[in-house]
Design an enzyme around this catalytic site. Structure first.
Site, PDB file in Angstrom:
ATOM      1  N   GLY A  22       0.645  -1.334   0.282  1.00 56.53           N
ATOM      2  CA  GLY A  22       0.111   0.030  -0.125  1.00 56.53           C
ATOM      3  C   GLY A  22       1.213   1.589  -0.161  1.00 56.53           C
ATOM      4  O   GLY A  22       1.976   1.295  -0.188  1.00 56.53           O
ATOM      5  N   GLY A  23      -0.043   1.781   0.090  1.00 60.78           N
ATOM      6  CA  GLY A  23       0.513   3.454   0.313  1.00 60.78           C
ATOM      7  C   GLY A  23       1.915   4.168   1.387  1.00 60.78           C
ATOM      8  O   GLY A  23       2.299   4.744   1.474  1.00 60.78           O
ATOM      9  N   LYS A  42       0.712  -6.159   8.760  1.00 62.31           N
ATOM     10  CA  LYS A  42       0.974  -5.038   7.892  1.00 62.31           C
ATOM     11  C   LYS A  42       2.727  -3.893   8.632  1.00 62.31           C
ATOM     12  O   LYS A  42       2.481  -3.593   9.486  1.00 62.31           O
ATOM     13  CB  LYS A  42      -0.197  -3.665   8.130  1.00 62.31           C
ATOM     14  CG  LYS A  42       0.504  -2.714   7.068  1.00 62.31           C
ATOM     15  CD  LYS A  42      -1.046  -1.955   6.698  1.00 62.31           C
ATOM     16  CE  LYS A  42      -2.539  -2.395   6.373  1.00 62.31           C
ATOM     17  NZ  LYS A  42      -3.865  -1.752   5.420  1.00 62.31           N
ATOM     18  N   ASP A 137     -10.298   7.310   4.387  1.00 60.71           N
ATOM     19  CA  ASP A 137     -10.199   7.570   2.419  1.00 60.71           C
ATOM     20  C   ASP A 137     -11.255   6.313   2.591  1.00 60.71           C
ATOM     21  O   ASP A 137     -10.968   4.743   1.510  1.00 60.71           O
ATOM     22  CB  ASP A 137      -8.974   7.143   2.741  1.00 60.71           C
ATOM     23  CG  ASP A 137      -8.187   6.742   1.337  1.00 60.71           C
ATOM     24  OD1 ASP A 137      -9.057   7.368   0.281  1.00 60.71           O
ATOM     25  OD2 ASP A 137      -7.441   6.168   1.426  1.00 60.71           O
TER      26      ASP A 137
END
Length: 700
Positions: A22-23, A42, A137
């Site tokens: 991801g970002g 993560k 988001d």
């Protein structure tokens, strides 16, 4: 990033494989050895992990999200730092993103399926908003569709963390620009209604198969969110119910005050629509479809009504209004069988009657273009100024603990520093009711001088009158401790371990005091943590000289596992045990595996018949022809056992091989599948039991 594969974090989480990037983080599939379950891990990217302030916000926000517990929100199990690695542990989901699901369906969903998904999304937002957490988001890429048709919203609170880093925030905003709310595009203060706008865009996309705004650049799309009204869904698909269109457009209202005030309010309308799809909503003052054949107009500061303030319009203002409207599209009734309806052409007037054309429409059009270009320049400047400017200024956040909200807003440090105070959720606390007990950012911390950092979210005490002991039964130990700490009562929390057949390891078996018992500051709370099923020591008896069947039966009755090894022996009859891996008289724990060496009888004599191929050794023939009844070697197999999806949080799974238990464990149904490995000598009868009931039976 593959250097993480095989690494053990916190001496508990083993990283198995990478599943996505991801970002701000890389996601791995992992195994929680303590609870024996697969998880998603993560790991924060290295370039972000070097920023101490970013790491602090990352941990604070992730810990707050870990308190969320809802079937439509991806669960966060743990937040930690190990060997210099910042990571969060989440549930591992078996599904695809809503974006991928829509692509598989051809880009557009039926209105019934759209209603099914948006209802679950709004339930997730309602739960998070009630606890003061804004997603920031919401987009189909952050929504997972599981095999049973349910959805889970992922990355709660993560977007909030990225706002601590200006460059990262700019990239995240532009990356999600198709779903961004107008206030986010302007860089203004946002609240829960920003999530509602983004959810409205997701609903719009599901219903129509297209996004409300498209553009050549992210900036162009962002400006449309601020200044435009999209085509109404029914203009794109007349089969969409009017009430569902009204709900969609109200959620996407550019004016935040015309939007749904809360996720619960939108849920209420969705439920009314579900009960009666023909219902009609009266959203007075909300322009749902534009006007007539002019569905998309420029609104805001450039709106004619805004220029005239509702008064009489001059010819130049009328021309500007005309210039900002899109060319009308032909109505469906204007065409028939592919033929456009012919309209009489206006006859040219004599040259003498021609009137001079007014220059005002051209002037107005040029003015609109200039305003548009200025808007683009302003947006680019505000979005990228952080990366062009020199070192940003820093400010010190004032401490507001102990003040009321009104007192805090009048403090000189707040007024002179131009800080904005926003009330969050109330918290149970021993502090005086109405006083501030916590704030974000923390007081007396130095932060970058940005608008978001000048917004201080405060949480106010609601006193101690209604604080009771929560029900912690079957909660994970870490989650239970966090729930107690959130009460802000400075409790004396103690833990003791007890075995349990019903509750999995590292979960709360019972508690003192009991649930709903009133709590006071400093009370003692004892949590009894399960260690799983109790294991009893078993003293082995001599198996040598006994038949294998008798030995295997004895081991099974004493909850021990057996592994068989067959060898030839000229002195011991076939089927008799000649050795055991653990000596008799030794104490072993329940579930231990004992290897028994069993005689296959005398080794067959070589075949005396001459063979034209001397290289073929007769010693190989006993395996296939001399003794066809001899037992085969031990084999292993991994079973794929699907877990039930009927509302149970967990089940007890037991696997028996020829009546001997080889696997018995309580597992969470969220894992969807459990894969134990068994060992057996064919042929073997394998039975699988779930919560004591026979689930399957196979012969291998």
């Amino acid at each position: 990033m593959d250097r993480y594969i095989g690494k053990l974090l916190d001496n508990r989480y083993e990283i198995l494989e990478r599943v996505g990037t991801g970002g701000m983080a890389v996601v791995f599939k992992g195994l929680d050895h303590r609870l024996n379950r697969l998880v998603a891990i993560k790991i924060l990217k290295e370039e972000l992990a070097q920023d101490a302030e970013f790491r602090r916000r990352f941990h604070e926000e992730s810990q707050a999200v870990a308190m969320l517990s809802h079937p439509n929100i991806m669960a966060v199990y743990d937040v930690s730092r190990s060997d210099g690695i910042d990571f969060i542990v989440m549930e591992l989901l078996d599904g695809i993103t809503l974006k991928q699901y829509m692509q598989k369906k051809g880009g557009k969903l039926s209105w019934k399926e759209s209603l099914h998904f948006i209802t679950q999304i709004m339930k997730a937002l309602s739960h998070a908003h009630s606890r003061g957490i804004i997603h920031r988001d919401i987009k189909p890429h952050n929504i997972m569709v599981l095999r049973d048709g349910s959805i889970k919203v992922a990355d709660f609170g993560i977007a909030r963390v990225t706002s601590a880093n200006q460059n990262t925030m700019t990239q995240e905003a532009l990356g999600s620009v198709h779903y961004i709310s107008p206030e986010q595009a302007r860089g203004s203060h946002i609240d829960a209604r920003s999530d509602i706008y983004s959810a409205g865009v997701v609903l719009y996309e599901m219903l129509t198969g297209r996004l409300p705004y498209e553009g050549d650049s992210p900036v162009a799309v962002a400006i449309q969110h601020i200044n435009s009204v999209p085509l109404s869904p029914r203009e794109l698909d007349p089969d969409i119910p009017e009430a569902l269109e009204a709900i969609t457009m109200k959620a996407m209202a550019s004016d935040v005050n015309k939007r749904y005030i809360s996720a619960d309010a939108m849920l209420s309308d969705l439920e009314e629509f579900r009960k009666n799809p023909n219902i009609s909503f009266d959203f007075s003052g909300l322009d749902l479809t534009g006007e007539g054949d002019e569905p998309t107009q420029i609104i805001g500061a450039n709106t004619p009504s805004a220029i005239t303030h509702g008064g009489h319009r001059t010819p130049s203002q009328q021309a500007m209004e005309d210039a900002t409207r899109r060319i009308p599209r032909p109505r469906p009734e204007d065409t028939h069988s592919g033929r456009r309806r012919e309209e009489p052409r206006p006859q040219p007037r004599p040259e003498a009657e021609e009137e001079p054309r007014s220059p005002w429409p051209i002037v107005a059009a040029v003015g609109v273009i200039l305003v548009f270009l200025v808007g683009i320049g302003y947006f680019l400047y505000t979005a990228l100024a952080g990366s062009w400017a020199a070192a940003p200024q820093e400010i010190t956040v004032p401490s507001l603990i102990g003040y009321t909200v009104e007192e805090a807003r009048e403090l000189p440090a707040v007024v002179e520093g131009n800080f904005t105070i926003v009330e969050g959720e109330q918290q149970s606390s021993s502090e005086e009711e109405g006083t501030i007990v916590s704030q974000s950012p923390d007081g007396e911390t130095t932060v970058t001088n940005t608008e978001s950092n000048r917004t201080i979210t405060v949480h106010v005490s609601m006193g101690l009158d209604d604080i009771v002991m929560p029900d912690l039964y079957n909660q994970e130990q870490t989650m239970a401790l966090q729930m107690l700490e959130q009460l802000n009562l400075n409790l004396d929390i103690r833990t003791e371990e007890e075995p349990s057949e019903d509750v999995g390891a590292q979960r709360v078996l019972r508690q003192e005091p009991e649930a709903n018992t009133p709590l006071q500051e400093g009370d003692t709370v004892t949590l009894y943590i399960s260690t799983g099923p109790e294991t009893k020591p078993v003293t082995l008896v001599p198996f040598i000289g006994q038949t294998y069947d008798w030995a295997a039966s004895w081991l099974s009755e004493n909850n021990l596992k057996v592994e068989r090894r067959d060898v030839y022996d000229d002195t011991v009859a076939e089927g008799v045990v000649i050795d055991q891996s653990i000596a008799s008289g030794t104490e072993v724990a329940e579930g231990a595996t004992i290897t028994l060496t069993v005689s296959r009888g005398p080794e067959p004599e070589p075949d005396p018949t001459p063979s034209p191929e001397p290289s073929v050794e007769p010693s190989e023939e006993p395996e296939s022809s001399a003794q066809p009844s001899a037992p085969a070697e031990t084999e292993s197999r991994t079973l794929n056992i699907p877990l039930p999806n009927d509302g149970r949080e967990g089940v007890q799974v037991r696997v028996e091989v020829n009546g001997v238990e080889q696997f018995d464990r309580w597992v969470e149904t969220s894992l969807l599948m459990v894969m134990p490995t068994i060992e057996y000598v064919p042929p073997a009868q394998v039975r699988v039991y779930i919560d004591g009931e026979l689930f399957s039976e196979e012969t291998y």
